[in-house]
Design a protein around this motif. Structure first.
Motif, PDB file in Angstrom:
ATOM      1  N   GLY A 120      16.880   7.079  -5.359  1.00  0.00           N
ATOM      2  CA  GLY A 120      16.690   6.014  -4.379  1.00  0.00           C
ATOM      3  C   GLY A 120      16.414   6.543  -2.993  1.00  0.00           C
ATOM      4  O   GLY A 120      16.444   7.753  -2.740  1.00  0.00           O
ATOM      5  N   GLY A 121      16.123   5.625  -2.070  1.00  0.00           N
ATOM      6  CA  GLY A 121      15.832   6.007  -0.693  1.00  0.00           C
ATOM      7  C   GLY A 121      15.505   4.779   0.131  1.00  0.00           C
ATOM      8  O   GLY A 121      15.192   3.718  -0.414  1.00  0.00           O
ATOM      9  N   VAL A 122      15.611   4.938   1.440  1.00  0.00           N
ATOM     10  CA  VAL A 122      15.178   3.891   2.360  1.00  0.00           C
ATOM     11  C   VAL A 122      14.087   4.499   3.235  1.00  0.00           C
ATOM     12  O   VAL A 122      14.277   5.567   3.816  1.00  0.00           O
ATOM     13  N   ILE A 123      12.931   3.847   3.266  1.00  0.00           N
ATOM     14  CA  ILE A 123      11.784   4.355   4.025  1.00  0.00           C
ATOM     15  C   ILE A 123      11.284   3.244   4.943  1.00  0.00           C
ATOM     16  O   ILE A 123      11.166   2.092   4.516  1.00  0.00           O
ATOM     17  N   THR A 124      11.006   3.605   6.205  1.00  0.00           N
ATOM     18  CA  THR A 124      10.426   2.607   7.108  1.00  0.00           C
ATOM     19  C   THR A 124       9.015   3.045   7.511  1.00  0.00           C
ATOM     20  O   THR A 124       8.844   3.814   8.451  1.00  0.00           O
ATOM     21  N   PRO A 125       7.976   2.549   6.808  1.00  0.00           N
ATOM     22  CA  PRO A 125       6.598   2.885   7.181  1.00  0.00           C
ATOM     23  C   PRO A 125       6.246   2.273   8.543  1.00  0.00           C
ATOM     24  O   PRO A 125       6.683   1.172   8.862  1.00  0.00           O
ATOM     25  N   VAL A 156       0.846  -1.205   0.000  1.00  0.00           N
ATOM     26  CA  VAL A 156       0.000   0.000   0.000  1.00  0.00           C
ATOM     27  C   VAL A 156       0.881   1.254   0.000  1.00  0.00           C
ATOM     28  O   VAL A 156       0.651   2.200  -0.762  1.00  0.00           O
ATOM     29  N   ALA A 157       1.914   1.260   0.838  1.00  0.00           N
ATOM     30  CA  ALA A 157       2.826   2.417   0.906  1.00  0.00           C
ATOM     31  C   ALA A 157       3.522   2.625  -0.437  1.00  0.00           C
ATOM     32  O   ALA A 157       3.666   3.764  -0.907  1.00  0.00           O
ATOM     33  N   ALA A 158       3.943   1.526  -1.076  1.00  0.00           N
ATOM     34  CA  ALA A 158       4.648   1.623  -2.362  1.00  0.00           C
ATOM     35  C   ALA A 158       3.761   2.280  -3.414  1.00  0.00           C
ATOM     36  O   ALA A 158       4.225   3.091  -4.221  1.00  0.00           O
ATOM     37  N   LYS A 159       2.472   1.938  -3.399  1.00  0.00           N
ATOM     38  CA  LYS A 159       1.526   2.516  -4.371  1.00  0.00           C
ATOM     39  C   LYS A 159       1.445   4.031  -4.230  1.00  0.00           C
ATOM     40  O   LYS A 159       1.159   4.745  -5.184  1.00  0.00           O
ATOM     41  N   LYS A 160       1.666   4.530  -3.013  1.00  0.00           N
ATOM     42  CA  LYS A 160       1.597   5.976  -2.795  1.00  0.00           C
ATOM     43  C   LYS A 160       2.812   6.672  -3.393  1.00  0.00           C
ATOM     44  O   LYS A 160       2.802   7.871  -3.634  1.00  0.00           O
ATOM     45  N   VAL A 218      14.114   7.931   5.531  1.00  0.00           N
ATOM     46  CA  VAL A 218      12.962   8.547   6.182  1.00  0.00           C
ATOM     47  C   VAL A 218      12.310   7.503   7.095  1.00  0.00           C
ATOM     48  O   VAL A 218      11.647   6.583   6.628  1.00  0.00           O
ATOM     49  N   PRO A 219      12.534   7.654   8.405  1.00  0.00           N
ATOM     50  CA  PRO A 219      12.051   6.651   9.347  1.00  0.00           C
ATOM     51  C   PRO A 219      10.636   6.897   9.840  1.00  0.00           C
ATOM     52  O   PRO A 219      10.184   8.043   9.898  1.00  0.00           O
ATOM     53  N   ASP A 220       9.959   5.807  10.211  1.00  0.00           N
ATOM     54  CA  ASP A 220       8.668   5.856  10.895  1.00  0.00           C
ATOM     55  C   ASP A 220       7.672   6.784  10.204  1.00  0.00           C
ATOM     56  O   ASP A 220       7.167   7.730  10.800  1.00  0.00           O
ATOM     57  N   VAL A 221       7.391   6.464   8.948  1.00  0.00           N
ATOM     58  CA  VAL A 221       6.527   7.304   8.116  1.00  0.00           C
ATOM     59  C   VAL A 221       5.072   6.871   8.274  1.00  0.00           C
ATOM     60  O   VAL A 221       4.775   5.676   8.280  1.00  0.00           O
ATOM     61  N   ILE A 222       4.150   7.851   8.412  1.00  0.00           N
ATOM     62  CA  ILE A 222       2.739   7.478   8.534  1.00  0.00           C
ATOM     63  C   ILE A 222       1.896   7.941   7.345  1.00  0.00           C
ATOM     64  O   ILE A 222       0.738   7.582   7.230  1.00  0.00           O
ATOM     65  N   GLU A 223       2.475   8.744   6.448  1.00  0.00           N
ATOM     66  CA  GLU A 223       1.750   9.114   5.231  1.00  0.00           C
ATOM     67  C   GLU A 223       2.763   9.539   4.173  1.00  0.00           C
ATOM     68  O   GLU A 223       3.817  10.092   4.507  1.00  0.00           O
ATOM     69  N   ILE A 224       2.429   9.256   2.922  1.00  0.00           N
ATOM     70  CA  ILE A 224       3.311   9.615   1.808  1.00  0.00           C
ATOM     71  C   ILE A 224       2.475  10.341   0.760  1.00  0.00           C
ATOM     72  O   ILE A 224       1.430   9.851   0.346  1.00  0.00           O
ATOM     73  N   GLY A 249       7.641  16.049  -9.048  1.00  0.00           N
ATOM     74  CA  GLY A 249       8.537  15.110  -9.715  1.00  0.00           C
ATOM     75  C   GLY A 249       8.876  13.950  -8.803  1.00  0.00           C
ATOM     76  O   GLY A 249       7.992  13.260  -8.311  1.00  0.00           O
ATOM     77  N   SER A 250      10.166  13.779  -8.546  1.00  0.00           N
ATOM     78  CA  SER A 250      10.566  12.651  -7.697  1.00  0.00           C
ATOM     79  C   SER A 250      10.649  13.058  -6.227  1.00  0.00           C
ATOM     80  O   SER A 250      11.109  12.303  -5.387  1.00  0.00           O
ATOM     81  N   THR A 251      10.204  14.296  -5.914  1.00  0.00           N
ATOM     82  CA  THR A 251      10.205  14.736  -4.518  1.00  0.00           C
ATOM     83  C   THR A 251       8.893  14.336  -3.846  1.00  0.00           C
ATOM     84  O   THR A 251       7.814  14.482  -4.422  1.00  0.00           O
ATOM     85  N   PHE A 252       9.014  13.820  -2.641  1.00  0.00           N
ATOM     86  CA  PHE A 252       7.849  13.383  -1.891  1.00  0.00           C
ATOM     87  C   PHE A 252       7.775  14.086  -0.560  1.00  0.00           C
ATOM     88  O   PHE A 252       8.796  14.450   0.029  1.00  0.00           O
ATOM     89  N   LYS A 253       6.529  14.276  -0.101  1.00  0.00           N
ATOM     90  CA  LYS A 253       6.300  14.799   1.241  1.00  0.00           C
ATOM     91  C   LYS A 253       5.812  13.645   2.096  1.00  0.00           C
ATOM     92  O   LYS A 253       4.867  12.951   1.702  1.00  0.00           O
ATOM     93  N   MET A 254       6.454  13.438   3.220  1.00  0.00           N
ATOM     94  CA  MET A 254       6.017  12.355   4.084  1.00  0.00           C
ATOM     95  C   MET A 254       5.685  12.911   5.460  1.00  0.00           C
ATOM     96  O   MET A 254       6.268  13.895   5.895  1.00  0.00           O
ATOM     97  N   VAL A 255       4.733  12.271   6.109  1.00  0.00           N
ATOM     98  CA  VAL A 255       4.318  12.719   7.434  1.00  0.00           C
ATOM     99  C   VAL A 255       4.952  11.823   8.484  1.00  0.00           C
ATOM    100  O   VAL A 255       4.965  10.594   8.351  1.00  0.00           O
ATOM    101  N   ARG A 256       5.506  12.467   9.509  1.00  0.00           N
ATOM    102  CA  ARG A 256       6.096  11.765  10.648  1.00  0.00           C
ATOM    103  C   ARG A 256       5.524  12.376  11.930  1.00  0.00           C
ATOM    104  O   ARG A 256       4.991  13.475  11.914  1.00  0.00           O
ATOM    105  N   GLN A 257       5.701  11.667  13.022  1.00  0.00           N
ATOM    106  CA  GLN A 257       5.311  12.231  14.312  1.00  0.00           C
ATOM    107  C   GLN A 257       6.566  12.450  15.147  1.00  0.00           C
ATOM    108  O   GLN A 257       7.508  11.656  15.072  1.00  0.00           O
TER     109      GLN A 257
END
Ligand SMILES: Cc1cc2nc3c(=O)[nH]c(=O)nc-3n(C[C@H](O)[C@H](O)[C@H](O)COP(=O)(O)OP(=O)(O)OC[C@H]3O[C@@H](n4cnc5c(N)ncnc54)[C@H](O)[C@@H]3O)c2cc1C
Ligand SMILES: Cc1cc2nc3c(=O)[nH]c(=O)nc-3n(C[C@H](O)[C@H](O)[C@H](O)COP(=O)(O)OP(=O)(O)OC[C@H]3O[C@@H](n4cnc5c(N)ncnc54)[C@H](O)[C@@H]3O)c2cc1C
Lengths: 324, 263
Positions: free
Chosen positions: A150-155, A24-28, A114-120, A125-133
């Motif tokens: 590339g990147g490493v993300i931990t949802p 689901v996260a990948a689809k975002k 980007v650790p502990d992500v709760i929304e993407i 372009g290839s820039t993303f905004k992610m929500v963290r707490q």
């Protein structure tokens, strides 16, 4: 857009809920991307895991090796650095494995972490905004990062919930075991020591009076015990109470403690961190008593009371006793 | 054993209500009570215990501003031998990677066998320890809740994994570990202890002292940028019971009866 990979956490031949959540996260990040699942391990169970992963992902890469029998992040990091393409976007859950793997992997791949992500959200372009707490969930932030190289993300586990009844991906499993290079590491797994069983089994209780740091002092635990007794409930707690050695580890609710499924959960002086809430299943009727009206627990509780638990608990005990 | 412990000064969430500023640029920092990150206290206590058992020294280090000195003093009052403050305007706006790069420069300048971090800090990221290890090319273990010194080449560590189970590992020195709460009982520091170290000189090092290229740290080197702080639009949330304490309790008891929480 870069190719997306998802690391499949599994145990005893069963894939973790996070396997579907990472899809689901990948689809975002890229709805059209053919996301590849990475399954590492050893032995007969591994094929079962790959079959399950193939229901969620169009591509599954299988790495079967004795050195991967236990998921040692130091070994798996080496493997990933060898086999991932240069600009891979790599997803792994923010659990005890992902926390062990993610930071170091991002350095070795020289990509953002980007650790502990709760929304993407897609930005530009290839820039993303992610929500963290931050601050134990008391503040939210948007962070921006370019995933173009590339990147490493931990949802965060439990957040990216899959839709019910989604179609199976019918994925293809490719055995990539031959591509693994040197899998030695300077950290060697020895064994897993199972948590001790306590005198009271909180996982069987219908009603829990659960205390957090708001109890302030060991002596005050009595107040919770009296309330629990009046209610016919059992006392459980959050992690700081166990860290302080005020209660046994077997009383701790949360991801690193017990998973409970009560009918009623009374959170007394608990802020509502995701690691604590992660141990509460089966949607109990949740009551939160907290002196801070902005405590995050009020977002998830059914009923909230803004009071000092040290005053509230004895009064409630008295009231119940009067009624009996 | 030469041990470096990384500590961070953070707002104490048990003491403060965290409020987001109306323009979203930051949280309200006036009147905040700051302290040492909870996890770092456990790391310092563990380092002191190891030193007391096998000899050596404990150095505490922080990346921060002038005010961060107070957390170093606090940890020295606990028993750390030395403190180092890494501070430079070029460090401002660092992401986790930037902080790790600054700490790496300090690690390179010393001769450490063991570096301890906390499992996470106020950002809830849990990133600096693992990044630092990878930059140094040292082995790493996170969420450590048990340390046993085997000899001067290797140690045994327990990692806390899901369900409160413990994963035992053998790890070669030098290494970086991130410490989980509950590993020990951090000693109490009284005013007197703090006073004792009040006049100890704490060296301050900037980018050039550390041989750091300013372009690799701070805002310039950040791959991840924090854009804002915000208060999310919430769902319905809890039904908040109003009235006097007695009224609230009466309402709650009715609700609990209906839900089977009271016989
Ligand atoms: C890998 C990992 C695993 C973890 N696993 C777990 C886990 O399994 N279980 C767990 O619980 N935590 C776990 N944690 C810790 C978690 O992140 C939080 O730190 C913890 O849950 C906070 O506990 P708390 O809510 O009791 O304390 P706090 O967050 O300090 O909250 C205390 C609350 O009490 C309120 N309060 C204070 N005094 C009073 C009073 N007199 N009356 C009423 N309210 C009062 C405050 O307003 C505050 O909201 C884990 C952390 C990590 C990194
Ligand atoms: C995704 C993301 C984006 C960010 N973007 C920005 C930004 O654009 N601008 C900005 O100003 N800040 C930003 N920050 C915050 C800043 O990067 C943090 O100070 C940094 O990440 C380290 O703190 P942490 O809480 O993440 O540490 P964690 O990795 O959670 O902390 C783990 C341990 O690392 C050690 N440690 C952490 N920080 C220090 C320190 N300062 N000194 C010594 N030891 C330390 C401690 O041992 C600590 O227990 C961002 C953070 C994240 C997670």
């Amino acid at each position: 857009m870069a190719q997306i990979f998802a690391y499949i956490v599994h145990k005893g031949g069963v894939i973790d809920d996070t396997a579907a959540e990472l899809a689901v996260a990948a689809k975002k990040i890229d709805a059209s991307s053919a996301v590849t699942a990475i399954v590492t391990g050893s032995g007969a169970d591994l094929d079962t895991v790959c079959q399950e992963a193939a229901k969620l992902y169009p591509e599954v890469w299988k790495f079967d090796n004795q050195a991967l029998a236990y998921p040692n992040a130091e070994v798996i990091r080496k493997l990933l650095v060898d086999v991932l393409p240069k600009d891979a976007v790599f997803l792994v859950p923010h659990d005890t494995f992902g926390m062990d793997l993610g930071p170091g992997l991002s350095i070795k791949l020289d990509v953002p972490y980007v650790p502990d992500v709760i929304e993407i959200e897609a930005a530009d372009g290839s820039t993303f905004k992610m929500v963290r707490q931050e601050f134990s969930g008391m503040a939210h932030t948007h962070v921006a990062c370019d995933l173009g190289s590339g990147g490493v993300i931990t949802p965060r586990p439990g957040v990216f919930q899959p839709e019910e009844g989604a179609a199976e991906a019918g994925g293809k499993v490719t055995d990539k075991s031959g591509e693994a290079g040197d899998l030695s590491a300077r950290r060697r797994f020895l064994e897993v020591v199972e948590a001790e069983v306590g005198d009271v089994d909180i996982t069987k209780a219908d009603v829990l009076v659960s205390i957090g740091r708001g109890i302030e002092d060991e002596e005050n635990i009595e107040l919770a015990e009296e309330l629990a007794e009046a209610m016919g409930a059992v006392v459980s707690c959050s992690r700081p109470i166990v860290d302080a050695k005020w209660m046994e580890k077997s009383r701790q609710v949360g991801t690193s403690g017990q998973t409970v499924k009560p009918k009623v959960y009374m959170a007394m002086g608990i802020s509502g961190s995701f690691q604590h809430l992660g141990g509460i299943k089966g949607s109990p009727f949740m009551v939160a008593v907290n002196k801070n009206p902005k405590a995050p627990i009020f977002q998830v509780a059914d009923v909230g009371i803004v009071e000092d638990i040290l005053e509230f608990m004895p009064e409630m005990t008295e009231k119940i006793e009067e009624l009996q | 054993m030469e041990i470096l412990v990384c500590v961070k000064r953070v707002p104490d969430t048990a003491e403060n209500e965290i409020e987001v500023k109306s323009d979203g640029t930051d949280i309200e920092r006036d009147d905040l009570v700051y302290s040492v990150n909870e996890w770092d206290n456990y790391a310092v206590e563990e380092a002191i215990q190891i030193r007391d058992n096998v000899g050596g020294s404990v150095t505490v280090v922080t990346v921060g501003d002038d005010e961060s000195e107070e957390v170093l003093r606090r940890e020295m009052a606990m028993g750390a031998d030395n403190g180092v403050l890494l501070s430079d305007s070029a460090f401002e706006g660092s992401d986790g990677r930037g902080v790790a790069a600054i700490l790496k420069a300090q690690a390179d300048a010393g001769n450490y066998d063991l570096i301890l971090c906390g499992a996470q800090a106020d950002d809830g990221a849990g990133q600096v320890g693992g990044m630092l290890a990878a930059m140094l090319d040292w082995p790493y273990a996170s969420l450590v809740n048990h340390i046993e010194i085997v000899d001067d080449k290797k140690i045994k560590v327990g990692r806390e994994i899901e369900g409160g189970n413990q994963e035992l590992n053998e790890i070669e020195l030098p290494c970086v570990l991130s410490i989980q709460t509950g590993i020990n009982e951090p000693r109490y520091v009284g005013i007197r202890g703090i006073r004792k170290v009040a006049s100890v000189e704490i060296p301050v090092k900037g980018a050039s002292d550390l041989g750091l290229d300013p372009a690799t740290v701070g805002e310039a080197g950040a791959k991840v940028k924090r854009l804002d702080y915000f208060v999310p639009e919430l769902g319905e949330g809890a039904e908040i019971l109003e009235g006097s304490m007695e009224e609230k309790i009466e309402k709650l008891i009715e609700l609990l009866k209906a839900k089977g929480g009271l016989k």
